[in-house]
Design an enzyme around this catalytic site. Sequence first.
Site, PDB file in Angstrom:
ATOM      1  N   ARG A   1       0.700  -1.385  -0.758  1.00 24.17           N
ATOM      2  CA  ARG A   1      -0.163   0.081   0.027  1.00 24.17           C
ATOM      3  C   ARG A   1       0.744   1.452  -0.238  1.00 24.17           C
ATOM      4  O   ARG A   1       1.520   0.687   1.381  1.00 24.17           O
ATOM      5  CB  ARG A   1      -1.374  -0.097   1.055  1.00 24.17           C
ATOM      6  CG  ARG A   1      -1.906  -0.773   1.510  1.00 24.17           C
ATOM      7  CD  ARG A   1      -2.783  -0.990   2.977  1.00 24.17           C
ATOM      8  NE  ARG A   1      -3.845  -1.801   2.262  1.00 24.17           N
ATOM      9  CZ  ARG A   1      -4.398  -2.890   3.171  1.00 24.17           C
ATOM     10  NH1 ARG A   1      -2.826  -3.707   3.668  1.00 24.17           N
ATOM     11  NH2 ARG A   1      -4.896  -3.113   3.276  1.00 24.17           N
TER      12      ARG A   1
ATOM     13  N   ARG B   1       1.165  -1.626  -5.543  1.00 21.81           N
ATOM     14  CA  ARG B   1      -0.098  -0.618  -5.887  1.00 21.81           C
ATOM     15  C   ARG B   1      -0.080   0.220  -6.360  1.00 21.81           C
ATOM     16  O   ARG B   1       0.715   0.997  -4.613  1.00 21.81           O
ATOM     17  CB  ARG B   1      -0.793  -1.249  -4.643  1.00 21.81           C
ATOM     18  CG  ARG B   1      -2.861  -0.624  -4.717  1.00 21.81           C
ATOM     19  CD  ARG B   1      -3.537  -1.386  -4.028  1.00 21.81           C
ATOM     20  NE  ARG B   1      -3.692   0.129  -2.645  1.00 21.81           N
ATOM     21  CZ  ARG B   1      -4.041  -0.290  -1.838  1.00 21.81           C
ATOM     22  NH1 ARG B   1      -4.997  -1.369  -1.403  1.00 21.81           N
ATOM     23  NH2 ARG B   1      -4.699   0.529  -0.539  1.00 21.81           N
TER      24      ARG B   1
ATOM     25  N   ASP C   1     -13.032  -3.348   0.246  1.00 17.49           N
ATOM     26  CA  ASP C   1     -14.012  -2.170   0.102  1.00 17.49           C
ATOM     27  C   ASP C   1     -15.065  -2.945  -0.954  1.00 17.49           C
ATOM     28  O   ASP C   1     -15.647  -2.830  -0.610  1.00 17.49           O
ATOM     29  CB  ASP C   1     -13.135  -1.729  -1.099  1.00 17.49           C
ATOM     30  CG  ASP C   1     -12.578  -0.574  -0.149  1.00 17.49           C
ATOM     31  OD1 ASP C   1     -12.898   0.095   0.344  1.00 17.49           O
ATOM     32  OD2 ASP C   1     -11.401  -0.671  -0.641  1.00 17.49           O
TER      33      ASP C   1
ATOM     34  N   ARG D   1     -17.086   0.753   6.335  1.00 17.22           N
ATOM     35  CA  ARG D   1     -16.280   0.452   6.116  1.00 17.22           C
ATOM     36  C   ARG D   1     -15.310   0.122   7.977  1.00 17.22           C
ATOM     37  O   ARG D   1     -14.487  -0.038   8.521  1.00 17.22           O
ATOM     38  CB  ARG D   1     -14.916  -0.787   5.578  1.00 17.22           C
ATOM     39  CG  ARG D   1     -13.982   0.708   5.118  1.00 17.22           C
ATOM     40  CD  ARG D   1     -13.325  -0.185   4.319  1.00 17.22           C
ATOM     41  NE  ARG D   1     -11.832  -0.230   4.323  1.00 17.22           N
ATOM     42  CZ  ARG D   1     -11.451  -0.138   3.795  1.00 17.22           C
ATOM     43  NH1 ARG D   1     -11.253  -0.654   1.699  1.00 17.22           N
ATOM     44  NH2 ARG D   1      -9.816  -0.924   3.637  1.00 17.22           N
TER      45      ARG D   1
ATOM     46  N   CYS E   1      -6.713 -10.140  -1.411  1.00 14.21           N
ATOM     47  CA  CYS E   1      -5.615  -8.851  -0.589  1.00 14.21           C
ATOM     48  C   CYS E   1      -5.983  -8.614   0.457  1.00 14.21           C
ATOM     49  O   CYS E   1      -6.094  -7.845   1.012  1.00 14.21           O
ATOM     50  CB  CYS E   1      -4.972  -7.790  -1.253  1.00 14.21           C
ATOM     51  SG  CYS E   1      -5.355  -6.674  -2.458  1.00 14.21           S
TER      52      CYS E   1
HETATM   53  C1  PEP Z   1      -9.426  -4.115  -0.023  1.00 13.18           C
HETATM   54  O1  PEP Z   1     -10.020  -2.882  -0.114  1.00 13.18           O
HETATM   55  O2  PEP Z   1      -9.818  -4.884   0.571  1.00 13.18           O
HETATM   56  C2  PEP Z   1      -7.735  -3.328   0.157  1.00 13.18           C
HETATM   57  C3  PEP Z   1      -7.054  -5.019   0.291  1.00 13.18           C
HETATM   58  O3  PEP Z   1      -7.357  -2.417  -0.190  1.00 13.18           O
HETATM   59  P1  PEP Z   1      -7.393  -1.508   1.160  1.00 13.18           P
HETATM   60  O4  PEP Z   1      -7.546  -1.917   2.492  1.00 13.18           O
HETATM   61  O5  PEP Z   1      -5.824  -0.556   0.797  1.00 13.18           O
HETATM   62  O6  PEP Z   1      -8.333  -0.761   0.837  1.00 13.18           O
HETATM   63 MG    MG Z   2      -9.594  -1.654  -1.516  1.00 13.78          MG
END
Ligand code: PEP
Ligand code: MG
Length: 598
Positions: free
Chosen positions: A308, A344, A466, A476, A513
Site C-alpha cells: 500500500r 499498488r 472495499d 467499513r 488481498c
Molecule cells: C481492500 O479493499 O480489500 C484492500 C486490500 O485495499 P485497502 O484495504 O487498502 O482499501
Molecule cells: Mg481497497
Amino acid sequence: MTPGGTSILVGIAASPGIAIGRCWAVDRRRVRTPKRRLGPDEVEDELARFKTSLEVSDLQLAEVKEKVGRADGATGTAEHTAIIDMHRMMLKDEMLVLEAQRLIRDERLNAEWAVKRAVRKIKGAFHEQADEYFKERRADVDFIGERIIKNLLGQAPDVDELPPEGAIIVAHDLAPADTALLLHERKVAAFVTDAGAKTSHTAIVARALEVPAVVGVGRITTLVHRGDWIIVDGSRGVVVVNPTAGELSEYELAREKFHAEEAELLRTRDLPARTRDEVTVRVAGNIEFAEEVPSLLSHGGEAVGLYRTEFLFLGRNDLPGEEEHYQDYRRILEALAPRPVTIRTFDLGGDKLPSGMRVHAENPALGLRAIRYCLRQPDLFRAQLRALLRASVHGNLKIMFPMISGVAELRAARHALEEARADLVRSGVPIAPDIPVGIMIELPSAALIADRLASECDFFSIGTNDLIQYTIGIDRQNKDVAYLYKPLHLAVLRMLELICSAARQAGIPVSMCGEMAGEPVNALVLVGLGVTELSMNGSSIPLVKRVLRAARASDGRALVARLLALTTADDIEREVRDEMRRRFPGLLGEVGPLPVGA
Ligand code: PEP
Ligand code: MG
C-alpha cells in the site's frame, strides 16, 4: 464501575495478541471552532486573548522541540526541529496574524473563528500556486491554526507529547496518519479506540506491525486516565481497565500461551501451501512500510501481494518525490528478489491524505479516491509510475491499479503507464521487460464485468475490504454497521465466483488481498473458488499455510457449491464453520490442536 475500579469493555478484535501496560490517552477529535459575533466593547479583550494564544503556542512548540531533540538523540533531530522552527515562524507570519486581527476588529469575529478564516485564506493562496513547496505548506498552516484554536479553547494539544515505550494508546479515533506515526516511530504496546472497525486502515496498520488492537469500544476514552493499567486482548476484542491482581496473572499466562502457539506455528512456516490434492496457493504478505519485509519473510511469506504505497505519504507534512519512491520500491524489490512484489499505485483520497491536502467531501469513500485521484493528479501519478518502472530492474515487479471501476479507467491508467515508459526509454533508462499489470477488483462494477477487464490486464487481486463495503453498502469504518460486514454474504460470494471464473477463463491468476484472505476459517472456501494467491498480514501466514496443506481443493469446490445454494449469510457462515470444525478440529479455538505435521 467504581472510580479507579476494574472495568471490562468489549470491542472489535482488530489485531491479535495480548498487551499489558499503562494507558496513554490522546485526543484526536477534530477541534470544533465556535463562532460568535463580538459586541463592540469586546474587541480589545478578544485581541488580547488572541495574542496570548500565540504566545502559549510558541511556548508549547519550544517545549516540543526540546523533547523531540532529547528523544531522537543524534539522528533525525535536525529535520524534526527544523519543522518545529518553521511552525514557530508561522505564528509570527503577517498573513496569519494581521488577517486574524483584522477579522476580529473589522468583522467582529471571535478569535477562534478569525483564526479559522485566516487559515482558510492562506491555504487558498497556496492552492493557486502550482509549486509543490506551497502545496506542502498547507498542511503546516492547518497544524498551526489547530494549535492556536485549541489554546483559545483551553484544550492542551496532547499529541505533542511522545508516548513512552510500552504505552497503550487510547483514543477516540486515529487517522491513518496518526497510527502510522504513533505505531511506526514509537514502540507502543497496543492501541484501543472508541471508533473504528476491523477493516479500518488503523486496524490494518496495527496488524501489519503486530501491535494488538481493539477498536469500536465505544466509550473507553471516558473511562480511562493517563497512567491507568490496561490489558488489551486483541484476539478476543476485550479491554480490562485497572485489572485486579488475579486478572493480571491470568492475562500474563494467556500472553505466554499466545507466544508459545505462535512459535509452534512458525516451525512449519517455510513449507509451501500445497493442498493434499496438489493445488498450490501462493501465500503472500500485505505491507504498508518497507520495514515490514523482514517480518513478512520470517513468517514464511512467499511474495508481497500488496504494497500500500500511499502510506509513504501519511504522517508527514511534505510530499515524497520520484526519487524517494524509487529508493523505497527498489529496497523492497531487492529484499524479496526473485519473489514477486505487487506494488499498488497510490490509493490516496478520503482520510488517506496528508492533513493539509484533505478536501472536504460529503462521501469520501465514493469520491476522488485511488485511481480517480491519480488520473486527476497526473504529475503525482507520473512520478510514481516513473519510480516503479525505474525500480523494475531490481527485482520481480508487478504493478497494480486500485479501485478500477471499468474498462475505460483501466485503459487510462495503462496509457499513463505507457507514457511514463516511453519517456524513460527515450532517456535511455533501463526497464524490466514484460512487467505484469493487474487491477484490484474492489467495486461491484468491476466484479460484474470481470470478463471484460480480464482480457485487458495480467492479473486480478480481490480487495474484499472495499468490495464488501460497496456491495453491502456499509462504511467499513463505522462500528454501528459493522454487524452487517459479512464476507460470506451470498452477494459477496456470487461476486467472488464471478471474478474467479472470469480469471480462470482468461487464464490469468487471481489473488485476494483483503482481510478475508487472512482468516484461516475462509481458506477452504477460497481454494475452492480457485483463488491462486492469498495475501495477508505477516502474522496470519503460518496458520493459513498450515490449513491449506491439510485441505483438499476438491473439498473446497464441493463446499462452495453447497454454499451457493444457501441464502442467508448466517446459514452460509454456519456451514463453513461446521465444515472447518469437522475437518480441522481446534482451528476455531474450540477443541484440540490443529494437525501439526500438516
Ligand atoms: C481492500 O479493499 O480489500 C484492500 C486490500 O485495499 P485497502 O484495504 O487498502 O482499501
Ligand atoms: Mg481497497
